[in-house]
Write a protein that holds these residues in place. Sequence first.
Motif, mmCIF file in Angstrom:
data_model
loop_
_atom_site.group_PDB
_atom_site.id
_atom_site.type_symbol
_atom_site.label_atom_id
_atom_site.label_comp_id
_atom_site.label_asym_id
_atom_site.label_seq_id
_atom_site.Cartn_x
_atom_site.Cartn_y
_atom_site.Cartn_z
ATOM 1 N N VAL A 9 4.274 -12.686 14.585
ATOM 2 C CA VAL A 9 3.349 -13.046 13.519
ATOM 3 C C VAL A 9 3.364 -11.962 12.442
ATOM 4 O O VAL A 9 3.412 -10.779 12.748
ATOM 5 N N LEU A 10 3.316 -12.400 11.193
ATOM 6 C CA LEU A 10 3.148 -11.503 10.055
ATOM 7 C C LEU A 10 1.712 -11.649 9.572
ATOM 8 O O LEU A 10 1.281 -12.750 9.232
ATOM 9 N N LEU A 11 0.975 -10.556 9.544
ATOM 10 C CA LEU A 11 -0.409 -10.556 9.082
ATOM 11 C C LEU A 11 -0.466 -9.735 7.801
ATOM 12 O O LEU A 11 -0.151 -8.548 7.796
ATOM 13 N N ILE A 12 -0.840 -10.377 6.699
ATOM 14 C CA ILE A 12 -0.909 -9.713 5.403
ATOM 15 C C ILE A 12 -2.369 -9.380 5.117
ATOM 16 O O ILE A 12 -3.227 -10.263 5.131
ATOM 17 N N LEU A 13 -2.624 -8.107 4.853
ATOM 18 C CA LEU A 13 -3.988 -7.626 4.628
ATOM 19 C C LEU A 13 -4.089 -6.891 3.301
ATOM 20 O O LEU A 13 -3.093 -6.407 2.778
ATOM 21 N N ASP A 14 -5.317 -6.771 2.811
ATOM 22 C CA ASP A 14 -5.518 -5.926 1.635
ATOM 23 C C ASP A 14 -5.472 -4.464 2.083
ATOM 24 O O ASP A 14 -5.310 -4.173 3.256
ATOM 25 N N GLY A 15 -5.584 -3.553 1.167
ATOM 26 C CA GLY A 15 -5.426 -2.133 1.477
ATOM 27 C C GLY A 15 -6.690 -1.444 1.955
ATOM 28 O O GLY A 15 -6.792 -0.227 1.897
ATOM 29 N N GLN A 16 -7.661 -2.197 2.444
ATOM 30 C CA GLN A 16 -8.922 -1.633 2.926
ATOM 31 C C GLN A 16 -8.674 -0.597 4.021
ATOM 32 O O GLN A 16 -7.869 -0.804 4.911
ATOM 33 N N ASN A 17 -9.378 0.533 3.959
ATOM 34 C CA ASN A 17 -9.195 1.605 4.948
ATOM 35 C C ASN A 17 -9.395 1.134 6.376
ATOM 36 O O ASN A 17 -8.717 1.609 7.286
ATOM 37 N N THR A 18 -10.333 0.230 6.603
ATOM 38 C CA THR A 18 -10.577 -0.240 7.969
ATOM 39 C C THR A 18 -9.383 -1.008 8.513
ATOM 40 O O THR A 18 -9.250 -1.180 9.716
ATOM 41 N N HIS A 19 -8.502 -1.470 7.624
ATOM 42 C CA HIS A 19 -7.287 -2.163 8.041
ATOM 43 C C HIS A 19 -6.127 -1.185 8.170
ATOM 44 O O HIS A 19 -5.390 -1.208 9.144
ATOM 45 N N THR A 20 -5.952 -0.332 7.172
ATOM 46 C CA THR A 20 -4.754 0.502 7.101
ATOM 47 C C THR A 20 -4.835 1.765 7.941
ATOM 48 O O THR A 20 -3.805 2.363 8.230
ATOM 49 N N VAL A 69 2.829 -8.394 16.385
ATOM 50 C CA VAL A 69 2.234 -8.674 15.084
ATOM 51 C C VAL A 69 2.711 -7.593 14.114
ATOM 52 O O VAL A 69 2.547 -6.409 14.370
ATOM 53 N N THR A 70 3.318 -8.010 13.018
ATOM 54 C CA THR A 70 3.691 -7.085 11.956
ATOM 55 C C THR A 70 2.605 -7.145 10.900
ATOM 56 O O THR A 70 2.263 -8.232 10.418
ATOM 57 N N ILE A 71 2.048 -5.994 10.566
ATOM 58 C CA ILE A 71 0.999 -5.925 9.561
ATOM 59 C C ILE A 71 1.608 -5.437 8.255
ATOM 60 O O ILE A 71 2.253 -4.394 8.208
ATOM 61 N N LEU A 72 1.397 -6.217 7.211
ATOM 62 C CA LEU A 72 1.842 -5.856 5.872
ATOM 63 C C LEU A 72 0.596 -5.607 5.042
ATOM 64 O O LEU A 72 -0.259 -6.478 4.924
ATOM 65 N N SER A 73 0.491 -4.421 4.493
ATOM 66 C CA SER A 73 -0.674 -4.060 3.701
ATOM 67 C C SER A 73 -0.324 -4.093 2.222
ATOM 68 O O SER A 73 0.612 -3.436 1.788
ATOM 69 N N LEU A 74 -1.076 -4.866 1.460
ATOM 70 C CA LEU A 74 -0.886 -4.922 0.016
ATOM 71 C C LEU A 74 -1.357 -3.610 -0.600
ATOM 72 O O LEU A 74 -2.246 -2.956 -0.057
ATOM 73 N N HIS A 129 -6.345 -2.326 -4.302
ATOM 74 C CA HIS A 129 -6.867 -2.822 -5.568
ATOM 75 C C HIS A 129 -5.878 -3.701 -6.326
ATOM 76 O O HIS A 129 -5.839 -3.701 -7.548
ATOM 77 N N SER A 130 -5.052 -4.437 -5.583
ATOM 78 C CA SER A 130 -4.083 -5.316 -6.242
ATOM 79 C C SER A 130 -4.166 -6.751 -5.765
ATOM 80 O O SER A 130 -3.503 -7.612 -6.323
ATOM 81 N N SER A 131 -4.965 -7.027 -4.746
ATOM 82 C CA SER A 131 -4.970 -8.375 -4.171
ATOM 83 C C SER A 131 -5.363 -9.431 -5.209
ATOM 84 O O SER A 131 -4.879 -10.554 -5.165
ATOM 85 N N HIS A 132 -6.210 -9.075 -6.169
ATOM 86 C CA HIS A 132 -6.589 -10.034 -7.206
ATOM 87 C C HIS A 132 -5.399 -10.432 -8.071
ATOM 88 O O HIS A 132 -5.411 -11.476 -8.703
ATOM 89 N N LYS A 133 -4.351 -9.618 -8.085
ATOM 90 C CA LYS A 133 -3.179 -9.930 -8.897
ATOM 91 C C LYS A 133 -2.110 -10.690 -8.124
ATOM 92 O O LYS A 133 -1.188 -11.207 -8.731
ATOM 93 N N VAL A 134 -2.180 -10.716 -6.827
ATOM 94 C CA VAL A 134 -1.120 -11.364 -6.048
ATOM 95 C C VAL A 134 -1.619 -12.576 -5.257
ATOM 96 O O VAL A 134 -0.920 -13.077 -4.404
ATOM 97 N N GLN A 135 -2.818 -13.028 -5.557
ATOM 98 C CA GLN A 135 -3.358 -14.206 -4.892
ATOM 99 C C GLN A 135 -3.544 -15.302 -5.938
ATOM 100 O O GLN A 135 -4.594 -15.406 -6.567
ATOM 101 N N PRO A 136 -2.514 -16.113 -6.126
ATOM 102 C CA PRO A 136 -2.533 -17.062 -7.236
ATOM 103 C C PRO A 136 -3.679 -18.053 -7.204
ATOM 104 O O PRO A 136 -4.213 -18.420 -8.251
ATOM 105 N N LEU A 137 -4.087 -18.492 -6.041
ATOM 106 C CA LEU A 137 -5.160 -19.480 -6.003
ATOM 107 C C LEU A 137 -6.520 -18.846 -6.263
ATOM 108 O O LEU A 137 -7.437 -19.523 -6.724
ATOM 109 N N PRO A 167 4.488 -2.926 -1.399
ATOM 110 C CA PRO A 167 3.602 -3.059 -0.255
ATOM 111 C C PRO A 167 4.024 -2.122 0.870
ATOM 112 O O PRO A 167 5.192 -1.791 1.014
ATOM 113 N N THR A 168 3.053 -1.692 1.640
ATOM 114 C CA THR A 168 3.304 -0.776 2.734
ATOM 115 C C THR A 168 3.334 -1.552 4.045
ATOM 116 O O THR A 168 2.406 -2.290 4.335
#
Length: 161
Positions: free
Chosen positions: A23-34, A48-53, A56-64, A153-154
């Motif tokens: 599973v690939l889990l994409i998360l924002d860069g919140q400290n509690t996640h990273t 589970v592979t965690i990909l951290s955006l 402060h960029s999630s608003h730019k990469v979430q088209p919907l 992304p990290t």
Amino acid sequence: MDLFTAWFNHFISYVYPSETNPVLLILDGQNTHTRNLNVILKAEKNYVTILSLPPHSSHKVQPLDKTVMEALKTFYNEEIRVFLRTNQRAVSLFDVGKLFGQAYVKVQSAERAIKGFATTGLYATSRSIFSNEDFLETAHQDENVAPATYSQPTILHQSLR
């Protein structure tokens, strides 16, 4: 961090990642996640592979979020306002589905979704959507940590499978 760890445990129990079904889990860069070592270690153990955006960029990469969800919030609030004015009573749990459905019908369209992808520069690809400043961390939640710059992304964890 404890709340996110509990959420991640719940996620694992419902998604059932495995060696043959990682599973690939994409998360924002919140400290509690990273910076949650318990989650990172459990992710590695559970395929589970965690990909951290970048922060402060999630608003730019979430088209919907840019076009559909923003409009949905506006239309839903308007449906509630009209309901309150018309019915002279509070919105009950039984009213929410109908009001949400009325708002959703006004929002859902292919044009709006396509515009979201164009607005974020995801499709058609636009390299000018992000500036170098967008990749700088603008707010530090942990003042003991030096500011970092990000150019991509990290990936917090990537198992060898």
